[in-house]
Write a protein that holds these residues in place. Structure first.
Motif, PDB file in Angstrom:
ATOM      1  N   UNK A  19       0.826  -1.205   0.000  1.00  0.00           N
ATOM      2  CA  UNK A  19       0.000   0.000   0.000  1.00  0.00           C
ATOM      3  C   UNK A  19       0.862   1.258   0.000  1.00  0.00           C
ATOM      4  N   UNK A  20       1.938   1.246   0.778  1.00  0.00           N
ATOM      5  CA  UNK A  20       2.833   2.400   0.794  1.00  0.00           C
ATOM      6  C   UNK A  20       3.475   2.600  -0.587  1.00  0.00           C
ATOM      7  N   UNK A  21       3.924   1.513  -1.195  1.00  0.00           N
ATOM      8  CA  UNK A  21       4.528   1.613  -2.521  1.00  0.00           C
ATOM      9  C   UNK A  21       3.504   2.057  -3.567  1.00  0.00           C
ATOM     10  N   UNK A  22       2.255   1.616  -3.414  1.00  0.00           N
ATOM     11  CA  UNK A  22       1.205   2.051  -4.330  1.00  0.00           C
ATOM     12  C   UNK A  22       0.980   3.554  -4.224  1.00  0.00           C
ATOM     13  N   UNK A  23       0.987   4.068  -3.002  1.00  0.00           N
ATOM     14  CA  UNK A  23       0.831   5.506  -2.820  1.00  0.00           C
ATOM     15  C   UNK A  23       1.984   6.294  -3.402  1.00  0.00           C
ATOM     16  N   UNK A  24       3.209   5.840  -3.188  1.00  0.00           N
ATOM     17  CA  UNK A  24       4.363   6.538  -3.744  1.00  0.00           C
ATOM     18  C   UNK A  24       4.375   6.459  -5.270  1.00  0.00           C
ATOM     19  N   UNK A  25       3.947   5.322  -5.826  1.00  0.00           N
ATOM     20  CA  UNK A  25       3.888   5.188  -7.289  1.00  0.00           C
ATOM     21  C   UNK A  25       2.874   6.167  -7.882  1.00  0.00           C
ATOM     22  N   UNK A  26       1.737   6.321  -7.226  1.00  0.00           N
ATOM     23  CA  UNK A  26       0.742   7.282  -7.706  1.00  0.00           C
ATOM     24  C   UNK A  26       1.286   8.701  -7.637  1.00  0.00           C
ATOM     25  N   UNK A  27       1.978   9.029  -6.537  1.00  0.00           N
ATOM     26  CA  UNK A  27       2.564  10.365  -6.410  1.00  0.00           C
ATOM     27  C   UNK A  27       3.575  10.625  -7.517  1.00  0.00           C
ATOM     28  N   UNK A  28       4.410   9.642  -7.799  1.00  0.00           N
ATOM     29  CA  UNK A  28       5.411   9.804  -8.852  1.00  0.00           C
ATOM     30  C   UNK A  28       4.761   9.930 -10.224  1.00  0.00           C
ATOM     31  N   UNK A  46      -5.566  21.487  -7.552  1.00  0.00           N
ATOM     32  CA  UNK A  46      -6.714  20.570  -7.544  1.00  0.00           C
ATOM     33  C   UNK A  46      -6.369  19.153  -7.992  1.00  0.00           C
ATOM     34  N   UNK A  47      -5.453  19.012  -8.965  1.00  0.00           N
ATOM     35  CA  UNK A  47      -5.113  17.676  -9.446  1.00  0.00           C
ATOM     36  C   UNK A  47      -4.498  16.836  -8.338  1.00  0.00           C
ATOM     37  N   UNK A  48      -3.525  17.394  -7.614  1.00  0.00           N
ATOM     38  CA  UNK A  48      -2.874  16.647  -6.535  1.00  0.00           C
ATOM     39  C   UNK A  48      -3.848  16.340  -5.418  1.00  0.00           C
ATOM     40  N   UNK A  49      -4.719  17.299  -5.103  1.00  0.00           N
ATOM     41  CA  UNK A  49      -5.712  17.077  -4.054  1.00  0.00           C
ATOM     42  C   UNK A  49      -6.632  15.916  -4.422  1.00  0.00           C
ATOM     43  N   UNK A  50      -7.149  15.916  -5.656  1.00  0.00           N
ATOM     44  CA  UNK A  50      -8.046  14.849  -6.083  1.00  0.00           C
ATOM     45  C   UNK A  50      -7.313  13.516  -6.190  1.00  0.00           C
ATOM     46  N   UNK A  51      -6.065  13.558  -6.651  1.00  0.00           N
ATOM     47  CA  UNK A  51      -5.286  12.326  -6.784  1.00  0.00           C
ATOM     48  C   UNK A  51      -5.013  11.684  -5.431  1.00  0.00           C
ATOM     49  N   UNK A  52      -4.949  12.485  -4.377  1.00  0.00           N
ATOM     50  CA  UNK A  52      -4.739  11.935  -3.038  1.00  0.00           C
ATOM     51  C   UNK A  52      -6.055  11.546  -2.375  1.00  0.00           C
ATOM     52  N   UNK A  53      -7.075  12.410  -2.475  1.00  0.00           N
ATOM     53  CA  UNK A  53      -8.328  12.175  -1.748  1.00  0.00           C
ATOM     54  C   UNK A  53      -9.143  11.040  -2.368  1.00  0.00           C
ATOM     55  N   UNK A  54      -9.220  10.981  -3.694  1.00  0.00           N
ATOM     56  CA  UNK A  54     -10.069   9.971  -4.337  1.00  0.00           C
ATOM     57  C   UNK A  54      -9.640   8.541  -3.996  1.00  0.00           C
ATOM     58  N   UNK A  55      -8.347   8.163  -4.112  1.00  0.00           N
ATOM     59  CA  UNK A  55      -7.976   6.795  -3.703  1.00  0.00           C
ATOM     60  C   UNK A  55      -8.202   6.542  -2.221  1.00  0.00           C
ATOM     61  N   UNK A  56      -8.019   7.573  -1.378  1.00  0.00           N
ATOM     62  CA  UNK A  56      -8.271   7.392   0.050  1.00  0.00           C
ATOM     63  C   UNK A  56      -9.742   7.073   0.306  1.00  0.00           C
ATOM     64  N   UNK A  57     -10.640   7.732  -0.427  1.00  0.00           N
ATOM     65  CA  UNK A  57     -12.071   7.458  -0.271  1.00  0.00           C
ATOM     66  C   UNK A  57     -12.387   6.033  -0.720  1.00  0.00           C
ATOM     67  N   UNK A  58     -11.795   5.611  -1.845  1.00  0.00           N
ATOM     68  CA  UNK A  58     -12.030   4.247  -2.327  1.00  0.00           C
ATOM     69  C   UNK A  58     -11.538   3.223  -1.302  1.00  0.00           C
ATOM     70  N   UNK A  59     -10.333   3.434  -0.783  1.00  0.00           N
ATOM     71  CA  UNK A  59      -9.792   2.515   0.222  1.00  0.00           C
ATOM     72  C   UNK A  59     -10.615   2.556   1.510  1.00  0.00           C
ATOM     73  N   UNK A  60     -11.168   3.717   1.819  1.00  0.00           N
ATOM     74  CA  UNK A  60     -12.030   3.842   3.004  1.00  0.00           C
ATOM     75  C   UNK A  60     -13.270   2.963   2.851  1.00  0.00           C
ATOM     76  N   UNK A  61     -13.895   2.977   1.656  1.00  0.00           N
ATOM     77  CA  UNK A  61     -15.067   2.138   1.424  1.00  0.00           C
ATOM     78  C   UNK A  61     -14.690   0.657   1.443  1.00  0.00           C
ATOM     79  N   UNK A  62     -13.503   0.326   0.933  1.00  0.00           N
ATOM     80  CA  UNK A  62     -13.049  -1.064   1.007  1.00  0.00           C
ATOM     81  C   UNK A  62     -12.891  -1.500   2.460  1.00  0.00           C
TER      82      UNK A  62
END
Length: 278
Positions: free
Chosen positions: A114-123, A209-225
């Motif tokens: 999960x940590x690597x997935x987050x860093x990959x998305x950031x990159x 806005x792009x960075x904000x959405x790129x961070x918040x949207x996956x967090x919301x998806x993982x929250x529902x999971x």
């Protein structure tokens, strides 16, 4: 005293592993720096100082040395992570119950991907985010980006995205050990989602806005999971009385008197017969 001695020994082992990793970072600095610099090189502003070449500048005598040290330290922490994670785990494990230890191995196995997935998305989004931020500059200006400032931006982005992807896993862990219920998570769902978007807007370095959405949207998806996992897990547990409908200041019956009047045949208004005295 023995506890403090064990903590000291594990800290020494973890620091020694990080130092070895830093030495490895010095050796592989060039390919790592090329990897870190790539998002900036994809922006139109990368070739403004020297057309056709990706150029960053430094403005101090010691800045290049500290840049190498910072990148090497990053490599050292990543390379030595199995060692210091194990030291933390070995120190904390004796305080956990048996079922908590069993689940913790699974969580540690999921935490790294999960940590690597987050860093990959950031990159992946970093070049677009940089292009948006640098695009606000006037057309007659030149982007002279300091190396130290750019590296700090990259590291902050990687760490923020990586840690943020761990938060839903933390919710699941708290649910399994009985600290957090699905009813509580469901009750505060809208508030949590709103806070996630606020968190994405505030914590990201650029705030675009792009960075904000790129961070918040996956967090919301993982929250529902995570919420779905809690729901399915609690449905499989034995049925227990639910007190989630009670308000915070309303007491719940912790125990009921299950004794029967027939358990004690002696009436309350009569005394037991006295023993014969001889």
């Amino acid at each position: 005293m023995e506890h403090l001695r064990e903590l000291r020994n594990r800290l020494v082992i973890a620091l020694a592993a990080v130092l070895v990793g830093i030495v490895v970072g010095f050796i592989v600095f060039d390919p790592v720096w090329a990897f870190i610099k790539e998002p900036f090189c994809e922006t139109p502003q990368a070739g403004q100082l020297r057309p056709g070449e990706c150029t960053l500048i430094f403005g101090g005598i010691f800045q290049s040395f500290f840049l190498t040290l910072k990148v090497s330290a990053l490599v050292g922490v990543v390379v030595s992570s199995p060692v210091w994670l194990y030291q933390i785990w070995a120190f904390v494990t004796p305080a956990l119950y048996r079922n908590e230890k069993r689940y913790s191995f699974t969580f540690l196995a999921l935490a790294v991907p999960l940590f690597l997935l987050g860093t990959a998305l950031a990159y992946f989004i970093m070049d677009t985010s940089l292009a948006i931020l640098l695009g606000f500059a006037p057309t007659d200006s030149v982007a002279a980006i300091q190396i130290d400032e750019y590296v700090s931006y990259v590291l902050i982005m990687l760490v923020i995205f990586g840690i943020s992807f761990e938060l839903p896993l933390l919710l699941v862990f708290l649910n399994i050990i009985g600290v957090l219920s699905h009813a509580t998570v469901k009750k505060h769902r809208r508030t949590v989602i709103f806070v996630m978007f606020i968190f994405g807007a505030v914590i990201t370095p650029g705030g675009d806005p792009l960075t904000m959405m790129a961070l918040a949207a996956p967090m919301v998806v993982l929250y529902f999971v995570a919420e779905g996992f809690m729901y399915l897990r609690e449905r499989r547990l034995p049925n227990t009385e639910d007190f989630s409908h009670l308000s915070d200041d309303e007491a719940s019956p912790l125990a009921e008197d299950t004794s029967s009047p027939d358990d004690d045949p002696t009436p309350l208004d009569e005394e037991p017969p006295a023993a014969d005295k001889r």
